[in-house]
Design a protein around this motif. Structure first.
Motif, PDB file in Angstrom:
ATOM      1  N   GLN A   1      50.323  27.616  64.438  1.00  0.00           N
ATOM      2  CA  GLN A   1      48.631  29.082  63.878  1.00  0.00           C
ATOM      3  C   GLN A   1      49.341  30.099  64.240  1.00  0.00           C
ATOM      4  O   GLN A   1      49.289  30.671  63.392  1.00  0.00           O
ATOM      5  CB  GLN A   1      48.514  29.176  65.463  1.00  0.00           C
ATOM      6  N   VAL A   2      50.777  30.145  64.553  1.00  0.00           N
ATOM      7  CA  VAL A   2      51.880  31.188  63.012  1.00  0.00           C
ATOM      8  C   VAL A   2      51.596  31.046  62.030  1.00  0.00           C
ATOM      9  O   VAL A   2      51.776  32.513  61.424  1.00  0.00           O
ATOM     10  CB  VAL A   2      52.876  31.256  64.480  1.00  0.00           C
ATOM     11  N   ILE A   3      52.447  30.175  61.742  1.00  0.00           N
ATOM     12  CA  ILE A   3      52.509  29.777  59.671  1.00  0.00           C
ATOM     13  C   ILE A   3      50.908  29.873  59.239  1.00  0.00           C
ATOM     14  O   ILE A   3      51.065  30.826  58.440  1.00  0.00           O
ATOM     15  CB  ILE A   3      52.869  27.785  59.511  1.00  0.00           C
ATOM     16  N   SER A   4      49.890  29.825  60.218  1.00  0.00           N
ATOM     17  CA  SER A   4      48.997  30.029  59.271  1.00  0.00           C
ATOM     18  C   SER A   4      48.737  31.638  59.045  1.00  0.00           C
ATOM     19  O   SER A   4      48.239  31.920  58.260  1.00  0.00           O
ATOM     20  CB  SER A   4      47.592  29.584  60.472  1.00  0.00           C
ATOM     21  N   GLU A   5      48.514  32.495  60.327  1.00  0.00           N
ATOM     22  CA  GLU A   5      48.176  33.212  60.398  1.00  0.00           C
ATOM     23  C   GLU A   5      48.599  34.276  59.802  1.00  0.00           C
ATOM     24  O   GLU A   5      49.137  35.615  58.572  1.00  0.00           O
ATOM     25  CB  GLU A   5      48.205  33.722  61.564  1.00  0.00           C
ATOM     26  N   THR A   6      49.975  34.370  58.913  1.00  0.00           N
ATOM     27  CA  THR A   6      51.383  35.127  58.310  1.00  0.00           C
ATOM     28  C   THR A   6      51.003  34.760  56.936  1.00  0.00           C
ATOM     29  O   THR A   6      52.445  34.891  56.018  1.00  0.00           O
ATOM     30  CB  THR A   6      52.679  34.838  58.542  1.00  0.00           C
ATOM     31  N   GLY A   7      51.039  33.183  56.849  1.00  0.00           N
ATOM     32  CA  GLY A   7      50.383  32.811  55.842  1.00  0.00           C
ATOM     33  C   GLY A   7      51.363  32.479  55.166  1.00  0.00           C
ATOM     34  O   GLY A   7      52.142  32.248  53.855  1.00  0.00           O
ATOM     35  N   SER A   8      52.768  31.617  56.041  1.00  0.00           N
ATOM     36  CA  SER A   8      54.059  30.594  55.760  1.00  0.00           C
ATOM     37  C   SER A   8      53.800  29.134  55.499  1.00  0.00           C
ATOM     38  O   SER A   8      52.974  28.980  55.463  1.00  0.00           O
ATOM     39  CB  SER A   8      54.479  31.517  57.153  1.00  0.00           C
ATOM     40  N   THR A   9      54.965  29.219  54.571  1.00  0.00           N
ATOM     41  CA  THR A   9      55.273  27.830  54.737  1.00  0.00           C
ATOM     42  C   THR A   9      56.499  26.923  55.449  1.00  0.00           C
ATOM     43  O   THR A   9      57.172  27.851  55.622  1.00  0.00           O
ATOM     44  CB  THR A   9      55.765  27.589  53.017  1.00  0.00           C
ATOM     45  N   LEU A  10      56.020  25.999  56.569  1.00  0.00           N
ATOM     46  CA  LEU A  10      56.926  25.118  57.306  1.00  0.00           C
ATOM     47  C   LEU A  10      57.892  24.058  55.949  1.00  0.00           C
ATOM     48  O   LEU A  10      57.950  23.540  56.019  1.00  0.00           O
ATOM     49  CB  LEU A  10      55.939  24.774  58.012  1.00  0.00           C
ATOM     50  N   LEU A  11      59.657  25.132  56.347  1.00  0.00           N
ATOM     51  CA  LEU A  11      60.245  24.004  55.551  1.00  0.00           C
ATOM     52  C   LEU A  11      60.668  22.664  56.505  1.00  0.00           C
ATOM     53  O   LEU A  11      61.001  21.972  55.745  1.00  0.00           O
ATOM     54  CB  LEU A  11      61.460  25.126  55.738  1.00  0.00           C
ATOM     55  N   LEU A  12      60.670  23.714  57.570  1.00  0.00           N
ATOM     56  CA  LEU A  12      61.171  22.493  59.064  1.00  0.00           C
ATOM     57  C   LEU A  12      60.888  22.323  59.945  1.00  0.00           C
ATOM     58  O   LEU A  12      61.161  23.882  59.940  1.00  0.00           O
ATOM     59  CB  LEU A  12      62.837  22.349  58.603  1.00  0.00           C
ATOM     60  N   ASN A  13      60.685  21.807  61.358  1.00  0.00           N
ATOM     61  CA  ASN A  13      60.699  21.389  62.330  1.00  0.00           C
ATOM     62  C   ASN A  13      61.516  20.720  62.895  1.00  0.00           C
ATOM     63  O   ASN A  13      61.260  19.929  62.587  1.00  0.00           O
ATOM     64  CB  ASN A  13      59.276  21.367  62.693  1.00  0.00           C
ATOM     65  N   ASP A  14      62.643  21.643  63.063  1.00  0.00           N
ATOM     66  CA  ASP A  14      63.257  20.665  63.988  1.00  0.00           C
ATOM     67  C   ASP A  14      63.552  20.597  65.346  1.00  0.00           C
ATOM     68  O   ASP A  14      64.789  20.827  65.916  1.00  0.00           O
ATOM     69  CB  ASP A  14      65.019  20.490  63.583  1.00  0.00           C
ATOM     70  N   SER A  15      62.710  20.371  66.027  1.00  0.00           N
ATOM     71  CA  SER A  15      62.258  19.982  67.805  1.00  0.00           C
ATOM     72  C   SER A  15      62.638  18.527  67.909  1.00  0.00           C
ATOM     73  O   SER A  15      62.262  17.389  67.252  1.00  0.00           O
ATOM     74  CB  SER A  15      61.091  21.054  67.645  1.00  0.00           C
ATOM     75  N   TRP A  16      63.066  18.548  69.195  1.00  0.00           N
ATOM     76  CA  TRP A  16      62.795  17.620  69.341  1.00  0.00           C
ATOM     77  C   TRP A  16      61.893  17.705  71.375  1.00  0.00           C
ATOM     78  O   TRP A  16      62.746  18.198  71.938  1.00  0.00           O
ATOM     79  CB  TRP A  16      64.524  17.195  70.131  1.00  0.00           C
ATOM     80  N   SER A  17      61.272  16.691  71.507  1.00  0.00           N
ATOM     81  CA  SER A  17      60.867  16.524  73.181  1.00  0.00           C
ATOM     82  C   SER A  17      62.021  16.271  73.908  1.00  0.00           C
ATOM     83  O   SER A  17      62.778  15.040  73.607  1.00  0.00           O
ATOM     84  CB  SER A  17      59.649  15.720  72.476  1.00  0.00           C
TER      85      SER A  17
END
Length: 72
Positions: free
Chosen positions: A47-63
């Motif tokens: 939602q943040v990326i969509s609202e700011t018009g950003s590009t996701l380079l990497l999501n390095d998250s781990w559950s």
């Protein structure tokens, strides 16, 4: 110029198919009994990326990880 975004987080920042292969995930299109998130567009970071018009380079998250290594 577009903004680029990197996400480093815990379970709430994961979504299957948007983190590196083999990483543990919390959210997926199949959902979980304890949450109603079934689409990547419902995650906070998407939602943040969509609202700011950003590009996701990497999501390095781990559950299963904790941000400060302090436990639960």
């Amino acid at each position: 110029m577009k903004n680029n975004t990197l996400v480093f987080g815990d379970s709430y920042s994961t979504f299957k198919g948007y983190i590196p292969e083999g990483y543990a995930f919390y959210y997926s299109e199949n959902g979980r009994p304890e949450t109603d998130v079934t689409a990547v567009s419902e995650t906070w970071w998407h939602q943040v990326i969509s609202e700011t018009g950003s590009t996701l380079l990497l999501n390095d998250s781990w559950s299963g990880s904790t941000i400060c290594y302090t436990g639960y």
